[in-house]
Structures are given as structure tokens and as C-alpha cells.
Design a protein around this motif. Sequence first.
Motif, PDB file in Angstrom:
ATOM      1  N   ALA A  18       0.871  -1.162   0.000  1.00  0.00           N
ATOM      2  CA  ALA A  18       0.000   0.000   0.000  1.00  0.00           C
ATOM      3  C   ALA A  18       0.918   1.223   0.000  1.00  0.00           C
ATOM      4  CB  ALA A  18      -0.909  -0.018   1.215  1.00  0.00           C
ATOM      5  N   VAL A  19       0.359   2.388   0.230  1.00  0.00           N
ATOM      6  CA  VAL A  19       1.128   3.620   0.205  1.00  0.00           C
ATOM      7  C   VAL A  19       0.933   4.368   1.519  1.00  0.00           C
ATOM      8  CG1 VAL A  19       1.203   5.911  -0.887  1.00  0.00           C
ATOM      9  CG2 VAL A  19       1.075   3.875  -2.309  1.00  0.00           C
ATOM     10  N   LEU A  20       2.020   4.915   2.040  1.00  0.00           N
ATOM     11  CA  LEU A  20       1.976   5.829   3.174  1.00  0.00           C
ATOM     12  C   LEU A  20       2.256   7.204   2.602  1.00  0.00           C
ATOM     13  CD1 LEU A  20       1.903   6.452   6.232  1.00  0.00           C
ATOM     14  CD2 LEU A  20       4.362   5.992   6.259  1.00  0.00           C
ATOM     15  N   ILE A  21       1.315   8.123   2.773  1.00  0.00           N
ATOM     16  CA  ILE A  21       1.427   9.440   2.153  1.00  0.00           C
ATOM     17  C   ILE A  21       1.508  10.518   3.224  1.00  0.00           C
ATOM     18  CG2 ILE A  21      -1.091   9.636   1.886  1.00  0.00           C
ATOM     19  CD1 ILE A  21      -0.570  11.033  -0.822  1.00  0.00           C
ATOM     20  N   SER A  22       2.479  11.414   3.113  1.00  0.00           N
ATOM     21  CA  SER A  22       2.645  12.512   4.066  1.00  0.00           C
ATOM     22  C   SER A  22       1.811  13.701   3.607  1.00  0.00           C
ATOM     23  CB  SER A  22       4.113  12.948   4.140  1.00  0.00           C
ATOM     24  OG  SER A  22       4.893  11.961   4.760  1.00  0.00           O
ATOM     25  N   ILE A  23       0.988  14.207   4.521  1.00  0.00           N
ATOM     26  CA  ILE A  23       0.107  15.322   4.192  1.00  0.00           C
ATOM     27  C   ILE A  23       0.185  16.344   5.320  1.00  0.00           C
ATOM     28  CG2 ILE A  23      -2.279  16.011   3.700  1.00  0.00           C
ATOM     29  CD1 ILE A  23      -2.769  13.201   2.591  1.00  0.00           C
ATOM     30  N   LYS A  24       0.284  17.624   4.953  1.00  0.00           N
ATOM     31  CA  LYS A  24       0.361  18.699   5.940  1.00  0.00           C
ATOM     32  C   LYS A  24      -0.930  18.763   6.757  1.00  0.00           C
ATOM     33  CE  LYS A  24       3.624  21.532   3.409  1.00  0.00           C
ATOM     34  NZ  LYS A  24       3.887  22.815   2.764  1.00  0.00           N
ATOM     35  N   PRO A  25      -0.803  19.181   8.034  1.00  0.00           N
ATOM     36  CA  PRO A  25      -1.966  19.201   8.928  1.00  0.00           C
ATOM     37  C   PRO A  25      -3.202  19.917   8.386  1.00  0.00           C
ATOM     38  CG  PRO A  25       0.027  19.600  10.178  1.00  0.00           C
ATOM     39  CD  PRO A  25       0.414  19.603   8.725  1.00  0.00           C
TER      40      PRO A  25
END
Length: 178
Positions: free
Chosen positions: A3-10
Motif C-alpha cells: 500500500a502507500v503511506l502518504i505525508s500530508i500537511k496538517p
Amino acid sequence: MKAVLISIKPEWCLKIANGEKTVEIRKSFPSEKNIGGLPFKCYIYCTKSAGKFSIPNAEGKPVESAGKIIGEFTCDSFGSYSGLVVRDKEERYIEESCVPIDRIDEYRNGGEAYLWHISNLRIYHKPVELNDFWGIKPCKKPYECCVCEKFDIEKMDCNEKLSIARPPQSWCYVDIGD
């Protein structure tokens, strides 16, 4: 299975959590070889901010979320935008991203932007620590390590599981078992 782990700003995590933002924009898209095609699962990592940051959990209670995995979604479709022709689907996706077109153009810097559609969103009751997830380290020499105990002859690969020590800059593959 990957799967994918995606970094997203708060601030974007908050818009995703409240259903306002249903498309995430990235400069790249996972390869079909690695995720098995559409749809695929994405875990949302809420990046750390200057201070504490809370997102309402599934019950609507604010929970400290910065630096943690706050939920997951299914990417069931995607579009692409290169600044030239914008088809109906891409125009709708750009609108659903909550990002003004001039900021998208600045971000893509002449390249392509991929518009990941968010569906089946699930915000966790309690955010998950990053070190509770596993990343995938691709084999550097797939045809030279056939004697490795991790080598899968059917996949011609020997991806090695690694604990995720730091969040991805944009996104990374994670192992979610079979």
C-alpha cells in the motif's frame, strides 16, 4: 501486499478528515507493478507542525495528530494535469483538491501533477505511531540475489521489510501483508 503511506500537511489533513478535500495532488504515482493497480490503499501521515495539532477522530473528538498516521483511504481513480488540456474529470479533481490552479502550476514546476482521488475515507479513533508501520526496501540486485532467503521466485523480487524510522517526503510503499 503493498500500500502507500502518504505525508500530508496538517491543514490538508483537516480538510480531508472533514470531507472537504477529496483529491490529493502529487508529482508521482505508484507503479502498477508495486501496488497491483487500482484501487489501492493509502495511509495518511499527518506531518508535524510548529505546534500541537489536533484532528477530530471518528467520534468528532479532537486528538493530537501531528507526526502520526491518522487514517486511511482508497485511491480508486486518478487524473493527471500538465497545464495543457484539462478534461472534465481533471477539472473536477482540481476543484476537489482545494488547491488553486496557480499553486498547482507552481508545485508541478512544468512537470506533471497526479490527482489521486480519495474514497472510502476512514479516520482512526486513535492515531497510530509511525514506527508501527513497515516499509519496503526494494532489492538492489534482483538477479544476483536468488539465493537470498527473502527472494520470491514468482515475483522475481526479495523486498525486505524495514520499520519506518522517518516519514516519507511525499509517499512510500508499505507492507500490509497478504
